[in-house]
Design a protein around this motif. Structure first.
Motif, PDB file in Angstrom:
ATOM      1  N   VAL A   1      -4.978   5.397  -1.077  1.00 50.85           N
ATOM      2  CA  VAL A   1      -5.682   4.136  -1.198  1.00 50.85           C
ATOM      3  C   VAL A   1      -4.738   2.987  -1.548  1.00 50.85           C
ATOM      4  O   VAL A   1      -5.195   1.902  -1.835  1.00 50.85           O
ATOM      5  N   LYS A   2      -3.444   3.245  -1.517  1.00 48.52           N
ATOM      6  CA  LYS A   2      -2.469   2.228  -1.872  1.00 48.52           C
ATOM      7  C   LYS A   2      -2.617   0.975  -1.005  1.00 48.52           C
ATOM      8  O   LYS A   2      -2.547  -0.129  -1.507  1.00 48.52           O
ATOM      9  N   PHE A   3      -2.854   1.108   0.288  1.00 55.16           N
ATOM     10  CA  PHE A   3      -2.915  -0.043   1.178  1.00 55.16           C
ATOM     11  C   PHE A   3      -4.338  -0.361   1.642  1.00 55.16           C
ATOM     12  O   PHE A   3      -4.526  -1.031   2.643  1.00 55.16           O
ATOM     13  N   LYS A   4      -5.333   0.112   0.910  1.00 58.56           N
ATOM     14  CA  LYS A   4      -6.727  -0.124   1.288  1.00 58.56           C
ATOM     15  C   LYS A   4      -7.046  -1.614   1.361  1.00 58.56           C
ATOM     16  O   LYS A   4      -7.671  -2.077   2.311  1.00 58.56           O
ATOM     17  N   ASN A   5      -6.622  -2.382   0.380  1.00 51.11           N
ATOM     18  CA  ASN A   5      -6.872  -3.823   0.359  1.00 51.11           C
ATOM     19  C   ASN A   5      -6.252  -4.486   1.589  1.00 51.11           C
ATOM     20  O   ASN A   5      -6.896  -5.283   2.282  1.00 51.11           O
TER      21      ASN A   5
ATOM     22  N   THR B   1      -5.333  -3.061   4.498  1.00 46.38           N
ATOM     23  CA  THR B   1      -5.985  -2.578   5.714  1.00 46.38           C
ATOM     24  C   THR B   1      -7.370  -3.187   5.886  1.00 46.38           C
ATOM     25  O   THR B   1      -7.700  -3.710   6.962  1.00 46.38           O
ATOM     26  N   ASP B   2      -8.170  -3.133   4.859  1.00 50.22           N
ATOM     27  CA  ASP B   2      -9.529  -3.682   4.955  1.00 50.22           C
ATOM     28  C   ASP B   2      -9.507  -5.176   5.264  1.00 50.22           C
ATOM     29  O   ASP B   2     -10.222  -5.652   6.144  1.00 50.22           O
ATOM     30  N   ASN B   3      -8.691  -5.926   4.536  1.00 50.01           N
ATOM     31  CA  ASN B   3      -8.641  -7.382   4.763  1.00 50.01           C
ATOM     32  C   ASN B   3      -8.157  -7.712   6.169  1.00 50.01           C
ATOM     33  O   ASN B   3      -8.711  -8.588   6.834  1.00 50.01           O
ATOM     34  N   PHE B   4      -7.108  -7.027   6.616  1.00 49.13           N
ATOM     35  CA  PHE B   4      -6.575  -7.356   7.928  1.00 49.13           C
ATOM     36  C   PHE B   4      -7.549  -6.969   9.039  1.00 49.13           C
ATOM     37  O   PHE B   4      -7.835  -7.771   9.934  1.00 49.13           O
ATOM     38  N   LEU B   5      -8.051  -5.761   9.001  1.00 51.17           N
ATOM     39  CA  LEU B   5      -8.914  -5.291  10.086  1.00 51.17           C
ATOM     40  C   LEU B   5     -10.302  -5.927  10.077  1.00 51.17           C
ATOM     41  O   LEU B   5     -10.855  -6.235  11.134  1.00 51.17           O
TER      42      LEU B   5
ATOM     43  N   SER C   1      -5.609  -3.582  -5.536  1.00 49.25           N
ATOM     44  CA  SER C   1      -6.865  -4.182  -5.054  1.00 49.25           C
ATOM     45  C   SER C   1      -6.803  -5.706  -5.006  1.00 49.25           C
ATOM     46  O   SER C   1      -7.642  -6.343  -4.381  1.00 49.25           O
ATOM     47  N   GLU C   2      -5.786  -6.300  -5.646  1.00 44.50           N
ATOM     48  CA  GLU C   2      -5.647  -7.762  -5.671  1.00 44.50           C
ATOM     49  C   GLU C   2      -4.406  -8.265  -4.935  1.00 44.50           C
ATOM     50  O   GLU C   2      -4.126  -9.462  -4.927  1.00 44.50           O
ATOM     51  N   GLU C   3      -3.658  -7.343  -4.327  1.00 39.22           N
ATOM     52  CA  GLU C   3      -2.422  -7.742  -3.654  1.00 39.22           C
ATOM     53  C   GLU C   3      -2.690  -8.691  -2.493  1.00 39.22           C
ATOM     54  O   GLU C   3      -3.701  -8.592  -1.807  1.00 39.22           O
ATOM     55  N   LYS C   4      -1.751  -9.598  -2.288  1.00 43.91           N
ATOM     56  CA  LYS C   4      -1.786 -10.534  -1.163  1.00 43.91           C
ATOM     57  C   LYS C   4      -0.624 -10.189  -0.242  1.00 43.91           C
ATOM     58  O   LYS C   4       0.505 -10.035  -0.694  1.00 43.91           O
ATOM     59  N   TRP C   5      -0.923 -10.074   1.032  1.00 47.28           N
ATOM     60  CA  TRP C   5       0.082  -9.724   2.029  1.00 47.28           C
ATOM     61  C   TRP C   5       0.156 -10.826   3.073  1.00 47.28           C
ATOM     62  O   TRP C   5      -0.853 -11.431   3.415  1.00 47.28           O
ATOM     63  N   ILE C   6       1.373 -11.084   3.579  1.00 45.76           N
ATOM     64  CA  ILE C   6       1.538 -12.050   4.667  1.00 45.76           C
ATOM     65  C   ILE C   6       2.196 -11.327   5.847  1.00 45.76           C
ATOM     66  O   ILE C   6       2.900 -10.337   5.670  1.00 45.76           O
ATOM     67  N   VAL C   7       1.927 -11.824   7.038  1.00 43.06           N
ATOM     68  CA  VAL C   7       2.521 -11.232   8.236  1.00 43.06           C
ATOM     69  C   VAL C   7       3.936 -11.767   8.396  1.00 43.06           C
ATOM     70  O   VAL C   7       4.159 -12.979   8.407  1.00 43.06           O
ATOM     71  N   GLY C   8       4.898 -10.865   8.515  1.00 40.30           N
ATOM     72  CA  GLY C   8       6.279 -11.252   8.752  1.00 40.30           C
ATOM     73  C   GLY C   8       6.553 -11.426  10.240  1.00 40.30           C
ATOM     74  O   GLY C   8       7.294 -12.304  10.647  1.00 40.30           O
TER      75      GLY C   8
END
Length: 161
Positions: free
Chosen positions: A1-5, A7-11, A48-55
């Motif tokens: 579940v490390k990348f659930k946030n 994956t869910d946000n992006f998809l 669950s609160e991480e913010k990711w940007i597309v490189g």
């Protein structure tokens, strides 16, 4: 579940905005593509609160990581298809089968005529790794690869052929 946030946000939230933001609102996302994400949150942020940007988005030369053994570089200038382990070839074939099924479903819906490929020059030394033409193909397709003669091995992520 490390990348659930992520994956869910992006998809579920972000993916629908990708093509419109590129000025291609009427186009589907490419059939085979990748995206590199960069973690923009401070160290220690709960996942669950991480913010990711597309490189970057990559849809022009998407590699299959299971095939890296066939990638020519300084220490492996003669790398080729036969350097890929049987286990990795099986996995890569599985990925290819998934994409092939999707491509056929897209072609089934399209009303396109043949494409003139008479001006394409073959540079490859052989067709090692390509499956034989089916006896009764439903569609005819072309495999095109770019070979840059001024670059070692013809450019990045190439095999010896």
């Amino acid at each position: 579940v490390k990348f659930k946030n992520l994956t869910d946000n992006f998809l579920k939230r972000d993916l629908q905005h990708v093509m419109p933001s590129l000025g291609l609102a009427d186009e589907p996302v490419p059939l085979w593509w990748t995206s590199d994400f960069i973690l923009a949150s401070p160290v220690g942020t709960p996942s669950s609160e991480e913010k990711w940007i597309v490189g970057e988005f990559n849809c022009s030369c998407v590699g299959i990581s299971k095939c890296l053994a066939a990638y020519c570089k300084e220490d492996t200038p003669n790398a080729c298809y036969t350097d890929i382990s049987a286990e990795d070839l099986k996995d890569a074939q599985g990925y290819g089968d998934i994409m092939g099924k999707k491509a056929v479903s897209i072609l089934d819906k399209a009303a396109m005529g043949p494409v003139d490929v008479s001006s394409i020059t073959q540079v490859a030394k052989d067709n090692l790794g390509l499956k034989p033409q089916p006896m009764y193909p439903i569609y005819k397709t072309a495999l095109a690869e770019i070979y840059v003669s001024s670059q070692p091995y013809g450019g990045s992520d190439k095999s010896y052929n």
